[in-house]
Design an enzyme around this catalytic site. Structure first.
Site, PDB file in Angstrom:
ATOM      1  N   LYS A 185       0.731 -11.951  -8.226  1.00  0.00           N
ATOM      2  CA  LYS A 185       0.625 -10.759  -9.071  1.00  0.00           C
ATOM      3  C   LYS A 185       2.015 -10.172  -9.315  1.00  0.00           C
ATOM      4  CE  LYS A 185      -3.937 -10.893  -8.618  1.00  0.00           C
ATOM      5  NZ  LYS A 185      -4.875 -11.149  -9.724  1.00  0.00           N
ATOM      6  N   HIS A 211     -10.990 -22.577 -11.622  1.00  0.00           N
ATOM      7  CA  HIS A 211     -11.292 -21.163 -11.810  1.00  0.00           C
ATOM      8  C   HIS A 211     -12.457 -21.038 -12.785  1.00  0.00           C
ATOM      9  CE1 HIS A 211     -10.934 -16.880 -12.659  1.00  0.00           C
ATOM     10  NE2 HIS A 211     -10.233 -16.797 -11.546  1.00  0.00           N
TER      11      HIS A 211
END
EC number: 4.1.1.39
Length: 475
Positions: free
Chosen positions: A175, A294
């Site tokens: 992040k 994902h």
């Protein structure tokens, strides 16, 4: 028109619209071991009988159309048609029922999830006679599942490649997910891996944007993981997202990852598509790459209780199409997922043989006949206080992925990774000693803080963080 050229509708076959249930509702049918079985949650329009709605689903997802056609006489509908063979009410729902449909195996191309879904979850979901339709589960017979390669490697081969046993694997999504330069991104990867994590991860929307092109990211991440491996003596990995706008570009990225010698790549299998995913999975097996999956976009498909498709079906489809990891919810974090239902599809991902268990949402017994298993990934809003529950819920064969729960540590990425590693090893040791993590989990974590200042700092930061919302994915 002269009498010689006049035609009559009654000549050859009887044209017109027929009730679907006359042909496709067959409650006397005995299912075959080779049939693909489907359980649909059906909400018919007012005035449409359950038998007609169930038969319509069977028809429109197999051989039927809205009218009788003369070419029906050129084939054997009895051989190829789908059959609604049972209907049961949904408890607590007056206008819904479960329709069970059997499909003959010859309707589907071997080794193609794309073709399977085009029929079973195709145009029928827009059928006007239905207010809503949801595919709850599929039974994939061994005769069909054996036409798929499945996961590139599977759980045991992955553990052997990594030389890591007896505990869940630890990961972290880097992040901020968007905006970092490739060099700063690689720096974050290095700090997390040297701190004790097994994997770091590209976020699903990191592909090749102007601020960070894919080739630069791949190079800096490879440098980071090799440096971390040299320092720690452990095998490390970073999920390099190969998802791209074309299959050709996706494969180019996977080939470059292999040339760098990294152990794992990543794909967004729903947005990328099953054809692309299966292509990549085949390449990964042939070239020794693990494949992380994902599920971006899944909630668009599976979150509504009355319409769409349950994630357990998407999980089965992924196991056939190919993937070594897939995100599967956390039960305790910020994302949707009820415990029994989640563990139901986690077992469908990992185990060889799964018994029918309606209490966990499993409508059919599923036999994977030794197809390799998939590691479920718990990710989304989790931190060190969740570690006992995650260890108890998911067991050893899982990946526990802490993004903000690593990078949000007040001392930095490496201490955040160390805190998670200490918490995990404390929980695994306590479990192996016979302690009950469900009851004693917080105490186990507090004890571990005495010899880990990194964990103590993490516990202080996240002690009040909770995501207490009712799940909508219940039975």
């Amino acid at each position: 028109m002269s009498p010689k050229t006049e035609t009559k509708a009654s000549v050859g076959f009887k044209a017109g619209v027929k009730d679907y249930r006359l042909t496709y509702y067959t409650p006397e049918y005995q299912t075959k071991d080779t049939d693909i079985l489907a359980a649909f949650r059906v909400t018919p329009q007012p005035g449409v009988p359950p038998e007609e709605a169930g038969a319509a689903v069977a028809a429109e997802s197999s051989t039927g159309t809205w009218t009788t056609v003369w070419t029906d006489g050129l084939t054997s509908l009895d051989r190829y048609k789908g059959r609604c063979y049972d209907i049961e009410p949904v408890p607590g729902e007056e206008s819904q029922f479960i329709a069970y449909v059997a499909y003959p195996l010859d309707l589907f191309e071997e080794g193609s999830v794309t073709n399977l879904f085009t029929s079973i979850v195709g145009n029928v979901f827009g059928f006007k006679a239905l207010r809503a339709l949801r595919l709850e589960d599929l039974r994939i017979p061994p005769a069909y599942s054996k036409t798929f390669q499945g996961p590139p490697h599977g759980i045991q081969v992955e553990r052997d490649k990594l030389n890591k046993y007896g505990r869940p694997l630890l990961g972290c999504t880097i992040k901020p997910k968007l905006g970092l330069s490739a060099k700063n991104y690689g720096r974050a990867v290095y700090e997390c891996l040297r701190g004790g994590l097994d994997f770091t991860k590209d976020d699903e929307n990191v592909n090749s944007q102007p601020f960070m092109r894919w080739r630069d990211r791949f190079v800096f991440c490879a440098e980071a993981l090799y440096k971390a491996q040299a320092e720690t003596g452990e095998i490390k990995g970073h999920y390099l997202n190969a998802t791209a706008g074309t299959c050709e570009e996706m494969m180019k990225r996977a080939v470059f990852a292999r040339e760098l010698g990294v152990p794992i790549v990543m794909h967004d299998y729903l947005t990328g598509g099953f054809t692309a995913n299966t292509t990549l999975a085949h390449y990964c097996r042939d070239n020794g790459l693990l494949l992380h999956i994902h599920r971006a976009m899944h909630a668009v498909i599976d979150r509504q209780r009355n319409h769409g498709m349950h994630f357990r079906v998407l999980a089965k489809a992924l196991r056939m199409s190919g993937g070594d990891h897939i995100h599967a919810g956390t039960v305790v974090g910020k994302l949707e997922g009820e415990r029994d239902v989640t563990l139901g599809f986690v077992d469908l991902l990992r185990d060889d043989f799964i018994e029918k268990d309606r209490s966990r949402g499993i409508f059919f017994t599923q036999d994977w006949v030794s197809m390799p298993g998939v590691l479920p990934v718990a990710s989304g809003g989790i931190h060190v206080w969740h570690m006992p529950a995650l260890t108890e819920i998911f067991g050893d064969d899982s990946v526990l992925q802490f993004g903000g729960g690593t990078l949000g540590h007040p001392w930095g990425n490496a201490p955040g990774a160390a805190a998670n590693r200490v918490a995990l090893e404390a929980c695994v040791q306590a479990r192996n000693e016979g302690r009950d993590l469900a009851r004693e989990g917080n105490e186990v974590i507090r004890e571990a803080t005495k010899w880990s200042p990194e964990l103590a700092a993490a516990c202080e930061v996240w002690k009040e963080i909770k995501f207490e919302f009712d799940t909508i994915d219940y039975l």
